[in-house]
Design an enzyme around this catalytic site. Sequence first.
Site, PDB file in Angstrom:
ATOM      1  N   ARG A  82       5.258  -7.571  19.357  1.00 35.13           N
ATOM      2  CA  ARG A  82       6.086  -7.060  20.448  1.00 35.13           C
ATOM      3  C   ARG A  82       7.103  -6.102  19.844  1.00 35.13           C
ATOM      4  O   ARG A  82       8.003  -6.506  19.118  1.00 35.13           O
ATOM      5  CB  ARG A  82       6.784  -8.220  21.165  1.00 35.13           C
ATOM      6  CG  ARG A  82       7.743  -7.783  22.259  1.00 35.13           C
ATOM      7  CD  ARG A  82       8.312  -8.992  23.028  1.00 35.13           C
ATOM      8  NE  ARG A  82       9.275  -8.558  24.022  1.00 35.13           N
ATOM      9  CZ  ARG A  82      10.601  -8.583  23.872  1.00 35.13           C
ATOM     10  NH1 ARG A  82      11.135  -9.053  22.766  1.00 35.13           N
ATOM     11  NH2 ARG A  82      11.394  -8.154  24.833  1.00 35.13           N
ATOM     12  N   HIS A 129      14.281  -1.083  25.241  1.00 34.17           N
ATOM     13  CA  HIS A 129      15.075  -2.117  24.585  1.00 34.17           C
ATOM     14  C   HIS A 129      16.408  -1.463  24.202  1.00 34.17           C
ATOM     15  O   HIS A 129      16.750  -1.365  23.033  1.00 34.17           O
ATOM     16  CB  HIS A 129      14.314  -2.688  23.382  1.00 34.17           C
ATOM     17  CG  HIS A 129      14.777  -4.044  22.935  1.00 34.17           C
ATOM     18  ND1 HIS A 129      13.926  -5.117  22.765  1.00 34.17           N
ATOM     19  CD2 HIS A 129      15.999  -4.512  22.604  1.00 34.17           C
ATOM     20  CE1 HIS A 129      14.603  -6.171  22.343  1.00 34.17           C
ATOM     21  NE2 HIS A 129      15.876  -5.829  22.235  1.00 34.17           N
ATOM     22  N   GLU A 174      15.613  -7.533  28.763  1.00 36.36           N
ATOM     23  CA  GLU A 174      16.945  -8.085  29.042  1.00 36.36           C
ATOM     24  C   GLU A 174      17.875  -7.133  29.780  1.00 36.36           C
ATOM     25  O   GLU A 174      18.901  -6.706  29.241  1.00 36.36           O
ATOM     26  CB  GLU A 174      17.619  -8.530  27.739  1.00 36.36           C
ATOM     27  CG  GLU A 174      16.841  -9.573  26.964  1.00 36.36           C
ATOM     28  CD  GLU A 174      17.641 -10.195  25.824  1.00 36.36           C
ATOM     29  OE1 GLU A 174      18.743  -9.708  25.521  1.00 36.36           O
ATOM     30  OE2 GLU A 174      17.164 -11.195  25.256  1.00 36.36           O
ATOM     31  N   ASN A 307      13.245 -14.685  27.421  1.00 36.47           N
ATOM     32  CA  ASN A 307      14.002 -14.756  26.169  1.00 36.47           C
ATOM     33  C   ASN A 307      15.013 -15.880  26.294  1.00 36.47           C
ATOM     34  O   ASN A 307      15.806 -15.907  27.234  1.00 36.47           O
ATOM     35  CB  ASN A 307      14.753 -13.445  25.895  1.00 36.47           C
ATOM     36  CG  ASN A 307      13.801 -12.311  25.530  1.00 36.47           C
ATOM     37  OD1 ASN A 307      12.586 -12.491  25.493  1.00 36.47           O
ATOM     38  ND2 ASN A 307      14.360 -11.142  25.257  1.00 36.47           N
ATOM     39  N   TYR A 309      17.819 -18.244  24.097  1.00 36.89           N
ATOM     40  CA  TYR A 309      18.565 -18.601  22.887  1.00 36.89           C
ATOM     41  C   TYR A 309      19.360 -19.893  23.079  1.00 36.89           C
ATOM     42  O   TYR A 309      19.334 -20.772  22.239  1.00 36.89           O
ATOM     43  CB  TYR A 309      19.458 -17.432  22.445  1.00 36.89           C
ATOM     44  CG  TYR A 309      18.617 -16.287  21.912  1.00 36.89           C
ATOM     45  CD1 TYR A 309      18.164 -16.294  20.593  1.00 36.89           C
ATOM     46  CD2 TYR A 309      18.187 -15.251  22.734  1.00 36.89           C
ATOM     47  CE1 TYR A 309      17.339 -15.286  20.103  1.00 36.89           C
ATOM     48  CE2 TYR A 309      17.354 -14.238  22.250  1.00 36.89           C
ATOM     49  CZ  TYR A 309      16.944 -14.263  20.939  1.00 36.89           C
ATOM     50  OH  TYR A 309      16.115 -13.285  20.454  1.00 36.89           O
ATOM     51  N   GLU A 387      11.101 -14.015  23.320  1.00 38.39           N
ATOM     52  CA  GLU A 387      12.055 -14.099  22.207  1.00 38.39           C
ATOM     53  C   GLU A 387      12.620 -15.505  22.131  1.00 38.39           C
ATOM     54  O   GLU A 387      12.992 -16.094  23.150  1.00 38.39           O
ATOM     55  CB  GLU A 387      13.259 -13.154  22.368  1.00 38.39           C
ATOM     56  CG  GLU A 387      12.986 -11.722  22.029  1.00 38.39           C
ATOM     57  CD  GLU A 387      14.230 -10.829  22.168  1.00 38.39           C
ATOM     58  OE1 GLU A 387      15.362 -11.302  21.925  1.00 38.39           O
ATOM     59  OE2 GLU A 387      14.034  -9.663  22.531  1.00 38.39           O
TER      60      GLU A 387
HETATM   61  C1  PNW Z   1      18.593 -10.347  22.374  1.00 36.18           C
HETATM   62  N1  PNW Z   1      24.522 -12.281  24.297  1.00 36.18           N
HETATM   63  O1  PNW Z   1      19.905  -9.896  22.485  1.00 36.18           O
HETATM   64  C2  PNW Z   1      17.810  -9.078  22.134  1.00 36.18           C
HETATM   65  O2  PNW Z   1      16.692  -8.883  22.945  1.00 36.18           O
HETATM   66  C3  PNW Z   1      17.531  -8.792  20.697  1.00 36.18           C
HETATM   67  O3  PNW Z   1      17.465  -7.410  20.514  1.00 36.18           O
HETATM   68  C4  PNW Z   1      18.573  -9.457  19.821  1.00 36.18           C
HETATM   69  O4  PNW Z   1      18.476  -9.110  18.477  1.00 36.18           O
HETATM   70  C5  PNW Z   1      18.422 -10.965  20.026  1.00 36.18           C
HETATM   71  O5  PNW Z   1      18.539 -11.315  21.387  1.00 36.18           O
HETATM   72  C6  PNW Z   1      19.414 -11.795  19.226  1.00 36.18           C
HETATM   73  O6  PNW Z   1      20.723 -11.511  19.608  1.00 36.18           O
HETATM   74  C7  PNW Z   1      21.001 -10.558  22.934  1.00 36.18           C
HETATM   75  O7  PNW Z   1      25.600 -11.934  23.796  1.00 36.18           O
HETATM   76  C8  PNW Z   1      22.220 -10.146  22.427  1.00 36.18           C
HETATM   77  O8  PNW Z   1      24.473 -13.161  25.187  1.00 36.18           O
HETATM   78  C9  PNW Z   1      23.384 -10.704  22.883  1.00 36.18           C
HETATM   79  C10 PNW Z   1      23.331 -11.691  23.847  1.00 36.18           C
HETATM   80  C11 PNW Z   1      22.103 -12.110  24.359  1.00 36.18           C
HETATM   81  C12 PNW Z   1      20.943 -11.540  23.898  1.00 36.18           C
END
Ligand code: PNW
Length: 486
Positions: A82, A129, A174, A307, A309, A387
């Site tokens: 990707r 992106h 995103e 995605n 986290y 992700e």
């Molecule tokens: C995503 N937040 O970014 C992106 O899709 C990637 O490019 C990035 O490297 C990855 O997650 C890790 O950070 C984010 O602050 C960046 O909530 C910041 C946030 C969420 C997603």
Amino acid sequence: MTTPQNETIKLPDGFLWGAATAAYQVEGAAHEDGRRDSIWDHFARIPGAVTDAHNGDVACDQYHRYSQDVDLMRSLNIGAYRFSTSWARVRPDGVSGKAGINQKGLDYYSRLVDSLLEADILPWLTLYHWDLPQALEEKGGWTNRDTAHLFTEYAMTMHDALGDRVKVWTTLNEPWCSSFLSYTAGVHAPGRTSPEDGLAAAHHLLLGHGLAVQELRKAAPDAELGITLNFTVPDPVDPNNPEDVDAARRIDAQFNRVFADPIFKGAYPVDLLEDLGEVGLREGFEALIHDGDLETISTPIDALGVNYYHGEAVSKTPPATTLTTDAVVTRETRSPYPAADGVYVHPRGLPVTDQDWEIQPEGLTRLLVRLHDKYTSEPGVKLYITENGCAFDDVADEFDNVDDQNRLDFYDLHLRATYDAVQQGVPVHGYFAWSLLDNYEWAWGYHKRFGIIRVNYETQARVVKSSGKWYGQIAGTNTIPARNAN
Ligand code: PNW
């Protein structure tokens, strides 16, 4: 309850194992072969915007080293890569028509795609992106409705060049980040701090997505078309306190449903509009929505990329302690939420990554179950995790070897959480590790490492980390082995 780590588990047959990156984060060659500034090149030059003023000029130099990276992926049994294409490389001046095309930029992506196909790796292409041509930002960027139309033209330029070989197209990565984090919070490019601008950007990004899907569908009826959204899992700190429940509802509306509802249900959430009304933003937002926009935005798609986290516990009461972040951002920033003043995130005492992001795998299970029930099961849209990953301050030896058991453990827990969702009836079709390589982590610059492969930024040497070797075995066997067994 996550499947215990001492059990060996198998994902469904045909499960796609991938790895992900994005153009500005890995390519480098920022001033080569006709590429012009994107908003990120510009933003990185603003004092205080990015830690140590790091930029993507060189990054991982993938522009010159892509064939080595493809070989590495092949050695790790990666089935899909990707990556994103850079609008600023392909249509550098944001000019409409044939004259705006930079052939050398297209040629690079053509070489990359050929090399992936030769290695039997599926090219999974994301069109946006976050690297809007700076020339378009100067005309208002995503707050200008024209940008949605220009995005569609750029999408079709990519399709004309690669559509014979690329069969999976993701419009946006995103949009929450490229609208609210970028135009309202000011922590991402272009660094604006206006709730109105964030809302306008969100609507125009969605419009651009819908228009591009319509055009791509006409040109490529058999291609798999989709979008990647990032989701949070907001929980009230005290589920019995209506104030906390309302705090969680607001975050859900202004982070998750503001994008998923128009795409899958053809309407913005009613409670979101009410929240905006309370702070005087509703009328302005509704004036952006022209007749037919929501029909365009809800044009059927084939795939939703998720995605994930972490989630967050939220309340209307301030926490005793806060999560801190060490991103050295000294510019003015504000909350990304246009209508959630007085909502606080509470640390839950969970283990955290080096960005202080809480490690919460069960949130992924709940998220997948919810998305399937609420949005994707009925239209039969395929769910992928596009992700998931973590930043840790890796300790490397003199040969750049990294024994990152913490990252390996993170992946293990989240793959088990994915398996749990599958066990609950959610057909998840694939998983992409973020990231293939250590790379440019936006406002954190090169200080945060997400790779399953280490990059030495002085030599550009790549060394597969312990987590990468482990991931390669999983990708090759579709099996997640018991941890700590044998
Ligand atoms: C995503 N937040 O970014 C992106 O899709 C990637 O490019 C990035 O490297 C990855 O997650 C890790 O950070 C984010 O602050 C960046 O909530 C910041 C946030 C969420 C997603």
